[in-house]
Scaffold this active site. Structure first.
Site, mmCIF file in Angstrom:
data_model
loop_
_atom_site.group_PDB
_atom_site.id
_atom_site.type_symbol
_atom_site.label_atom_id
_atom_site.label_comp_id
_atom_site.label_asym_id
_atom_site.label_seq_id
_atom_site.Cartn_x
_atom_site.Cartn_y
_atom_site.Cartn_z
ATOM 1 N N GLU A 186 -19.326 2.055 7.256
ATOM 2 C CA GLU A 186 -19.623 1.874 8.485
ATOM 3 C C GLU A 186 -19.151 4.063 9.156
ATOM 4 O O GLU A 186 -18.432 4.384 9.788
ATOM 5 C CB GLU A 186 -18.755 1.041 9.471
ATOM 6 C CG GLU A 186 -19.592 0.375 9.173
ATOM 7 C CD GLU A 186 -18.223 -0.895 10.431
ATOM 8 O OE1 GLU A 186 -19.638 -1.819 11.233
ATOM 9 O OE2 GLU A 186 -17.540 -0.052 11.090
ATOM 10 N N GLU A 205 -22.376 -6.669 7.357
ATOM 11 C CA GLU A 205 -21.342 -6.982 8.008
ATOM 12 C C GLU A 205 -22.333 -7.275 9.183
ATOM 13 O O GLU A 205 -23.029 -6.498 10.440
ATOM 14 C CB GLU A 205 -20.119 -5.626 8.553
ATOM 15 C CG GLU A 205 -19.585 -5.292 7.809
ATOM 16 C CD GLU A 205 -18.253 -4.756 8.428
ATOM 17 O OE1 GLU A 205 -17.439 -4.409 9.278
ATOM 18 O OE2 GLU A 205 -18.055 -3.626 7.552
#
Length: 349
Positions: A176, A282
């Protein structure tokens, strides 16, 4: 007497006839059996279950829908999953997700017949959009040495996996990384070229050990096209390489239809703009909203699988096995340790 008998028989037939008709309503229709999305044979139906060894050490157990205790890796396989994602931390204080723990889980994933994704955080603990701390041992390094150290660490982990017979299908260089990683040196908004240099170091490290492993650059908010354009325009201009664009997607029960549509539009734009396939690495929704979560997952799986020319590669649920664990509420197992209906979206036809 005959007349009375005929009347009696007629009444009896009428009663029997009426009783056969019941209340006039048709018998109830049994509920339809749920059918998960049909996907290509190469589509990754994945889960990040990196907490598993830590949970097991705390005595946590996992069960199938009938209440039978199961090994988690085999259970995930039986639910339709074909891929496992595992995070890698450099030197975590408690040891979980270090290289030895990573290898132990990867061996179990391989034994279960799963494809494997390695998620390098390049940190001793969590790295995400709000924090990208350097490992303590790397904190004082100058940028050139930091870049070399990242490369060498990545090679070391990849070689350790290789020695144990494991070749990851995918590797994320960073987790991320909405604003880069290894802050402050690699903060993208301050120095995109530095972040690109770190990505290049990770990419070359992975390929030096396994040329077939696909390298992912991962940022969150898969619905945010402007964020993705800014990031990948910047990386491309700075000469970075990647094989796959990875996304996170965590909608609410109220906005998932909108965010799924925006995510699909973003994926299509990434494919067209950079000639790069995409993957949702995710995804998650509240465990208490299992039916809505199943709808969300079935929809995003269908959308990603339907991207033209096979450029939508898969969808991974983040830590579905987490139940009553560290306050995390977006797992997909109920309070008794059994998978919820949400995971039916990953099932096989």
């Amino acid at each position: 007497m005959k007349k009375i008998l005929w009347v009696y028989c007629g009444l009896l037939l009428l009663i029997v006839s009426c009783s056969n008709k019941g209340d006039g309503n048709p018998p109830p229709t049994p509920p339809a059996t749920y059918k998960p999305p049909v996907v290509s044979s190469t589509f990754a139906k994945g889960a990040d279950i990196s907490w598993v060894t830590q949970m097991e050490s705390a005595g946590v157990k996992f069960y199938d829908k009938s209440g039978n205790q199961q090994d988690l890796f085999g259970l995930m396989k039986s639910l339709g999953f074909n891929s496992i994602r595992l995070r890698a931390w450099v030197n975590p204080a408690d040891g979980w997700c270090n290289t030895a723990d990573l290898v132990a889980k990867a061996l179990r994933a391989k034994a279960a017949g799963m494809k494997i994704m390695i998620d390098f955080h390049y940190s001793d603990s969590w790295a995400d959009p709000g924090k990208q701390p350097k490992p303590a041992a790397w904190a004082a390094l100058d940028f050139a040495t930091l870049t070399t150290t990242l490369h060498d660490y990545t090679v070391g982990v990849m070689n350790t996996l290789k020695t144990n017979g494991i070749t990851p299908d995918w590797v994320q260089v960073g987790n991320e990384t909405n604003d880069g990683m290894l802050w402050e040196d690699g903060r993208a908004s301050k120095n995109m070229s530095n972040f690109a240099a770190l990505i290049k170091a990770g990419y070359s490290a992975v390929k030096s050990v396994s040329s077939t492993t696909k390298v992912i650059v991962h940022i969150s908010n898969g619905y945010d096209n402007s964020l993705f354009r800014w990031m990948f325009d910047g990386l491309k201009a700075s000469g970075a390489q990647w094989d796959i664009i990875g996304m996170s997607l965590y909608p609410s029960t109220d906005n998932w239809t909108t965010l799924n549509s925006q995510c699909l539009a973003n994926i299509n734009d990434m494919v067209a703009r950079y000639s790069t396939p995409c993957m949702v690495v995710e995804a998650g929704m509240a465990e208490t909203s299992a039916a809505t979560s199943r709808n969300f997952l079935a929809d995003i799986i269908t959308k990603v699988n339907g991207v033209s020319n096979g450029n939508g590669l898969g969808v991974f649920y983040w830590e579905p096995e987490a139940y009553n664990w560290q306050g995390y509420g977006l797992g997909a197992f109920d309070d008794t340790g059994k998978p919820t209906a949400a995971l039916d979206a990953f099932g096989n036809q």
